[in-house]
Design a protein around this motif. Sequence first.
Motif, PDB file in Angstrom:
ATOM      1  N   LEU A  92      -8.538   5.342  -2.466  1.00 46.31           N
ATOM      2  CA  LEU A  92      -8.109   6.150  -1.364  1.00 46.31           C
ATOM      3  C   LEU A  92      -6.796   5.973  -0.715  1.00 46.31           C
ATOM      4  O   LEU A  92      -6.333   6.494   0.272  1.00 46.31           O
ATOM      5  CB  LEU A  92      -9.130   5.744  -0.274  1.00 46.31           C
ATOM      6  N   CYS A  93      -5.912   5.405  -1.585  1.00 42.96           N
ATOM      7  CA  CYS A  93      -4.323   5.227  -1.331  1.00 42.96           C
ATOM      8  C   CYS A  93      -3.831   6.503  -2.159  1.00 42.96           C
ATOM      9  O   CYS A  93      -3.982   6.677  -3.188  1.00 42.96           O
ATOM     10  CB  CYS A  93      -3.740   4.073  -1.594  1.00 42.96           C
ATOM     11  N   ASP A  94      -2.814   7.501  -1.230  1.00 40.75           N
ATOM     12  CA  ASP A  94      -2.216   8.600  -1.851  1.00 40.75           C
ATOM     13  C   ASP A  94      -0.825   8.199  -2.287  1.00 40.75           C
ATOM     14  O   ASP A  94      -0.335   9.041  -3.144  1.00 40.75           O
ATOM     15  CB  ASP A  94      -2.229   9.773  -0.843  1.00 40.75           C
ATOM     16  N   THR A  95      -0.165   7.103  -1.841  1.00 39.29           N
ATOM     17  CA  THR A  95       1.116   6.932  -2.177  1.00 39.29           C
ATOM     18  C   THR A  95       1.187   5.373  -2.427  1.00 39.29           C
ATOM     19  O   THR A  95       0.388   4.660  -2.069  1.00 39.29           O
ATOM     20  CB  THR A  95       2.299   7.308  -1.032  1.00 39.29           C
ATOM     21  N   LEU A  96       2.366   5.047  -3.183  1.00 42.26           N
ATOM     22  CA  LEU A  96       2.680   3.549  -3.471  1.00 42.26           C
ATOM     23  C   LEU A  96       2.927   2.867  -1.961  1.00 42.26           C
ATOM     24  O   LEU A  96       2.601   1.711  -1.999  1.00 42.26           O
ATOM     25  CB  LEU A  96       3.892   3.614  -4.335  1.00 42.26           C
ATOM     26  N   ALA A  97       3.363   3.567  -1.080  1.00 41.18           N
ATOM     27  CA  ALA A  97       3.694   2.896   0.323  1.00 41.18           C
ATOM     28  C   ALA A  97       2.357   2.476   0.712  1.00 41.18           C
ATOM     29  O   ALA A  97       2.134   1.540   1.440  1.00 41.18           O
ATOM     30  CB  ALA A  97       4.457   4.110   1.262  1.00 41.18           C
ATOM     31  N   GLU A  98       1.323   3.499   0.743  1.00 42.06           N
ATOM     32  CA  GLU A  98      -0.137   3.444   1.191  1.00 42.06           C
ATOM     33  C   GLU A  98      -0.786   2.114   0.601  1.00 42.06           C
ATOM     34  O   GLU A  98      -1.268   1.409   1.170  1.00 42.06           O
ATOM     35  CB  GLU A  98      -0.994   4.522   1.276  1.00 42.06           C
ATOM     36  N   ARG A  99      -0.642   2.331  -0.862  1.00 42.98           N
ATOM     37  CA  ARG A  99      -1.266   1.333  -1.644  1.00 42.98           C
ATOM     38  C   ARG A  99      -0.623  -0.172  -1.128  1.00 42.98           C
ATOM     39  O   ARG A  99      -1.204  -1.110  -1.089  1.00 42.98           O
ATOM     40  CB  ARG A  99      -0.772   1.481  -3.132  1.00 42.98           C
ATOM     41  N   ALA A 100       0.849  -0.309  -0.991  1.00 41.73           N
ATOM     42  CA  ALA A 100       1.289  -1.478  -0.601  1.00 41.73           C
ATOM     43  C   ALA A 100       0.987  -2.018   0.773  1.00 41.73           C
ATOM     44  O   ALA A 100       0.785  -3.255   0.881  1.00 41.73           O
ATOM     45  CB  ALA A 100       2.905  -1.219  -0.589  1.00 41.73           C
ATOM     46  N   GLN A 101       0.891  -1.211   1.695  1.00 42.92           N
ATOM     47  CA  GLN A 101       0.038  -1.404   3.062  1.00 42.92           C
ATOM     48  C   GLN A 101      -1.522  -2.050   2.850  1.00 42.92           C
ATOM     49  O   GLN A 101      -1.800  -3.013   3.564  1.00 42.92           O
ATOM     50  CB  GLN A 101       0.202  -0.300   3.911  1.00 42.92           C
ATOM     51  N   ALA A 102      -2.214  -1.335   1.952  1.00 43.80           N
ATOM     52  CA  ALA A 102      -3.381  -1.724   1.747  1.00 43.80           C
ATOM     53  C   ALA A 102      -3.632  -3.041   1.241  1.00 43.80           C
ATOM     54  O   ALA A 102      -4.416  -4.015   1.820  1.00 43.80           O
ATOM     55  CB  ALA A 102      -4.238  -0.690   0.907  1.00 43.80           C
TER      56      ALA A 102
END
Length: 552
Positions: A471-481
């Motif tokens: 459910l993460c759309d970007t690498l930045a979101e992935r990192a924060q998850a």
Amino acid sequence: MDASLRPPGAGWNLLARNYDARMLRGGTLADGKVVAPERAAELLEAVIEPQDRICIEGNNQKHADFLAKALASVSPARVHDLHVVQSNIALAAHLDIFESGIARRLDFCYAGPQGLRLAQLVADGKVQVGAIHTYLELYSRYFTDLTPRVSLIAAEAADRDGNLYTGPNTEDTPAIVEATAFKSGVLIAQVNRIVDKLPRVDVPGDWVSFVVEAPTPHYIEPIFTRDPAAITDIQVLMAMMVVRGIYEKYGVSRLNHGIGFDTAAVELILPTYAEELGLRGKICRYMSVNPCPTLIPAIESGFVETIHCAGSELGMERYVAERSDVFFTGRDGSMRSNRIFCQLAGHYADLFIGSTLQVDLEGNSSTATLARITGFGGAPNFGSESRGRRHGSPAWLQAGREAHRGGMPRGRKLVVQMVETFREGLSSTFVEKLDAWELMDTFNMPLPPVMVYGDDLTHIVTEEGIANLLLCDTLAERAQAIRGVAGYTAVGRARDRHMVEKLRERGAILYPEDIGVDKRLASRDLLAARSIKDLVRWSDGLYAPPARFRNW
């Protein structure tokens, strides 16, 4: 002898002619196909030629240990500069041949027990590593560019015609045998005993060149046994989140469990926690995994219906034989494992769940840390997206809807890493950069030794919660998850709290309370078995644990 160096006009059967010459030399030491154990080293000197490619059967559990020691005792003046292709480097003898110059080059999959020593030998220039493979990758190369000229295998028994019975621990044997025997290679089998009649024939005698009855049974390591007494309350909490937040949510019925206390905790709360949730018959029905003793309560409770195994497990032989509806067994009652088929079954399952030592902010994970070349075994195959899959299942399709929002509909395999935020010694599991990068430079590797790539990973489960990377759309979101479930590690403390809350609203981060997991219930009381003795009771006395696990 390399057929690719065929002189003009030499014909098209150089390998077969070379095999005949080797057999002629080795035959002087044999009574038919049987060679006395005290002449094993002589046999190897007779049939192995310098610079040969050789396979020594070294599996997760079963090892041709007697032949490995015999090879380490040959004269380096006669046998030298061998190229070893071997799945598991587990015994001292496996590396002794590099110390003496008998072997020079190595292609392998896993070297857990010998990882430190292997790293030192590489640094000293004693070992040239071709590649650290996955299991399926190395087996495939046996049939392409890494075909052995001589293979040393282990079997339970043989008759005097060379027919072999491999017993429960067949493991890698079929791949090694077929690649060697059908490419004019020499196949030497170490067996525990020579008998008049075998329980079943696993390898036909006309594929086998020589048989040696070893003085002691071949070595088997019970690496899949986990004592429930060592499972912690934190691991129970993580298991509860896996059951509610992943298995129940997706309806996971076909899966592979990696080895460890984390997954053992999941197995042991199926008859209790998952039963209370009404999940029997809905999750964990078909598994590709060794016969782990911690699966006994789930089998007896009717959760697990079928298991295909890569290998066996010491002490589980009678239990497996008496549960032939669950395991794949022969007419003789013993299981026939097969690592290739088990790897393939796991690759096309709905889910793989395992553990690791380090995870970075993209979700790349590795068990290779500084100064240790461990390798990965089957995890990269199990823990990769099965892009060739075309058949549907509820779990695969639901994960696909989350991963591919819009465009061509596709399914997606669930790949889960289940880790605590801190390992032993308070080393952080979560890092900004994997040690694998430094290992690549130190050992002159073409790539960092990554076990599971981040773009294959779908979920990370810690004691803090679940990161759903689908459910993460970007690498930045992935990192924060990932930071959002990394706890009080340096990685976790650097989280963007506003973005973490946004991801939580989306379901990309789930904390226990978000999925109905009551942390107050997370205790060892949920385990269906809390000791090895409990597992014996569940098995009706059929499980006979190895001596080192008997604590009563």
